[in-house]
Each structure stands twice: as C-alpha cells, then as structure tokens.
Enzyme design. Structure first.
Site, mmCIF file in Angstrom:
data_model
loop_
_atom_site.group_PDB
_atom_site.id
_atom_site.type_symbol
_atom_site.label_atom_id
_atom_site.label_comp_id
_atom_site.label_asym_id
_atom_site.label_seq_id
_atom_site.Cartn_x
_atom_site.Cartn_y
_atom_site.Cartn_z
ATOM 1 N N TYR A 1 16.097 65.299 63.850
ATOM 2 C CA TYR A 1 15.798 65.353 62.264
ATOM 3 C C TYR A 1 14.963 66.581 61.814
ATOM 4 O O TYR A 1 14.301 66.482 60.763
ATOM 5 C CB TYR A 1 14.985 63.836 62.151
ATOM 6 C CG TYR A 1 15.854 62.728 62.383
ATOM 7 C CD1 TYR A 1 16.791 62.367 61.602
ATOM 8 C CD2 TYR A 1 15.513 61.980 63.509
ATOM 9 C CE1 TYR A 1 17.541 61.221 61.704
ATOM 10 C CE2 TYR A 1 16.327 60.840 63.724
ATOM 11 C CZ TYR A 1 17.245 60.466 62.837
ATOM 12 O OH TYR A 1 17.943 59.220 63.106
ATOM 13 N N HIS B 1 14.640 64.987 54.445
ATOM 14 C CA HIS B 1 13.861 63.804 54.711
ATOM 15 C C HIS B 1 12.458 64.126 55.394
ATOM 16 O O HIS B 1 11.478 63.612 55.383
ATOM 17 C CB HIS B 1 14.565 62.376 55.115
ATOM 18 C CG HIS B 1 14.191 61.393 54.519
ATOM 19 N ND1 HIS B 1 13.733 61.045 53.377
ATOM 20 C CD2 HIS B 1 14.630 60.082 55.240
ATOM 21 C CE1 HIS B 1 13.835 59.817 53.270
ATOM 22 N NE2 HIS B 1 14.214 59.238 54.159
ATOM 23 N N PHE C 1 9.670 56.106 62.556
ATOM 24 C CA PHE C 1 10.560 56.306 61.732
ATOM 25 C C PHE C 1 9.996 55.935 60.241
ATOM 26 O O PHE C 1 9.345 55.316 60.094
ATOM 27 C CB PHE C 1 11.994 55.643 62.166
ATOM 28 C CG PHE C 1 12.476 56.132 63.164
ATOM 29 C CD1 PHE C 1 13.368 57.263 63.119
ATOM 30 C CD2 PHE C 1 12.388 55.739 64.425
ATOM 31 C CE1 PHE C 1 13.943 57.912 64.051
ATOM 32 C CE2 PHE C 1 12.904 56.339 65.645
ATOM 33 C CZ PHE C 1 13.909 57.335 65.312
ATOM 34 N N ASN D 1 10.805 54.177 57.743
ATOM 35 C CA ASN D 1 10.733 52.996 57.298
ATOM 36 C C ASN D 1 9.790 52.092 57.579
ATOM 37 O O ASN D 1 9.579 51.011 56.818
ATOM 38 C CB ASN D 1 12.143 52.075 57.633
ATOM 39 C CG ASN D 1 13.298 52.584 56.821
ATOM 40 O OD1 ASN D 1 13.331 53.846 56.328
ATOM 41 N ND2 ASN D 1 14.580 52.021 57.073
ATOM 42 N N ASP E 1 9.571 63.951 50.612
ATOM 43 C CA ASP E 1 10.536 64.439 49.867
ATOM 44 C C ASP E 1 10.881 63.529 48.674
ATOM 45 O O ASP E 1 10.546 62.525 48.620
ATOM 46 C CB ASP E 1 11.915 64.523 50.860
ATOM 47 C CG ASP E 1 12.197 62.923 51.339
ATOM 48 O OD1 ASP E 1 11.414 62.373 52.126
ATOM 49 O OD2 ASP E 1 13.395 62.575 50.944
ATOM 50 N N ASN F 1 11.765 54.832 51.339
ATOM 51 C CA ASN F 1 11.442 53.805 52.240
ATOM 52 C C ASN F 1 10.204 54.234 52.979
ATOM 53 O O ASN F 1 9.397 52.961 53.363
ATOM 54 C CB ASN F 1 12.790 53.596 53.108
ATOM 55 C CG ASN F 1 13.783 52.860 52.695
ATOM 56 O OD1 ASN F 1 13.635 52.103 51.745
ATOM 57 N ND2 ASN F 1 14.995 53.398 53.426
#
Length: 186
Positions: A14, A19, A64, A66, A91, A112
């Site tokens: 990632y 993101h 993460f 969320n 972002d 999220n």
C-alpha cells in the site's frame, strides 16, 4: 501540544497508493524533523518531537484505514491533547490532485478512516485534505484509491509533500498562511 495523524494502510503493497498520502506526508515529517518513536503496538506507531517551538506527536495508525479511530482515541486520551490541536492528513477524492484544504469538523465524505475517527472522538478536529482526483464513477472508487500514482503524478505528489514539510511549522499558528504556502504554484 499537537497531534498530526496521517491516514493510510500498513504494509508494503500500500506504500505508494493514493489512499496512503497521509502516511507518506507524516513519513516526510518524521524523517526531516528526526522524530523519535515512543510507542509501537498492534494499533499504532507514535512518534514525538519538536517542530518550531511546538511539542508534536505524529501518529500512524496500524489497524488499516477502517479502524484508524482507535489509535487516535488512545493517543489523545493518554496525552490529554485538545481536539483543536489534532490534525488528520488524508486523501480526498473530491479535490484535484494535490489541491490541499483544511477544515474543522463536518462529515466524512464517505472516507472510512474519517468515519472511524468520528465514531471514536467525534468530528470536531482538523482535517488536512490532499486531493487525489476522482476516477469519474462511484463504482471505480475502491480500486482507484488502492491504486498507485502514475510516475507523472508521483512527481507532482512528491513536490506537494515537500512543500507541506517545509511549511508545517506555520500550521500551528497560522492555518491560512500554511495553506497559501503549500498551494502556491512553483
């Protein structure tokens, strides 16, 4: 005392995704200002240092996107940080690539990470919104935010993150000046 939290997803796959622009932003600050890691667990990495004359904590949630709110809640509660002094870098699909805005409070816009923070501490904190553009269709958003920047976009993003780093000291005393400086054309 201030807290800067960058949002992103942990893991090598990632690192360069749209993101993760929040993580990339704070990584620049950590390196440039020689911040020291003071806590690392399954929920977060927390760093401490000085920017200008201000004591600053930099937070990287490791749960993460969320579930980012848990790390923010733990940090502000433990260090008694006022929500007026909390800045979350993330972002924003609704802004042109690298266009940057700051807003306090408001909705999550479907982000999220912000939803999680709002659920944990309320929405009365500062958001540094960095544009990543929109793919054009709502059903493309999930794949788009997890895609890497093109080489051309990466150059533009890197320039913006350098400006953010070079002007971060103004954020704590003069938000309008900070925004002017980082949104100036070269």
């Amino acid at each position: 005392m201030f807290l800067i939290c960058g949002l992103g997803n942990p893991g090598k796959k990632y690192i360069n995704t749209r993101h993760n622009i929040g993580f990339r932003s704070i990584d620049k600050l950590i390196d440039h200002f020689n911040f020291n890691i003071i806590k690392e667990d399954k929920v977060k990495k927390l760093y401490s240092g000085i920017i200008g004359n201000y004591k600053v904590f930099i937070l990287k949630p490791l749960t993460f996107m969320n579930l980012s709110g848990k790390a923010v809640l733990e940090t502000i509660n433990f260090y008694k940080i006022n929500k007026d002094n909390v800045f979350v870098i993330h972002d924003d699909l609704d802004l042109k690539l690298t266009k940057t805005k700051i807003k306090k409070g408001g909705g999550s816009g479907g982000h999220n990470g912000l939803l999680s923070i709002d659920d944990n501490i309320g929405n009365d904190y500062n958001r540094i919104r960095i544009g990543i553009d929109h793919p054009g269709q709502k059903d493309l958003v999930s794949d788009y935010v997890l895609s890497n920047f093109s080489m051309e976009e990466k150059i533009i993003v890197d320039k913006k993150l350098e400006k953010l780093k070079d002007n971060i000291h103004t954020l704590f005393s003069n938000v309008p000046l900070f925004l002017t400086k980082i949104n100036e054309e070269n």
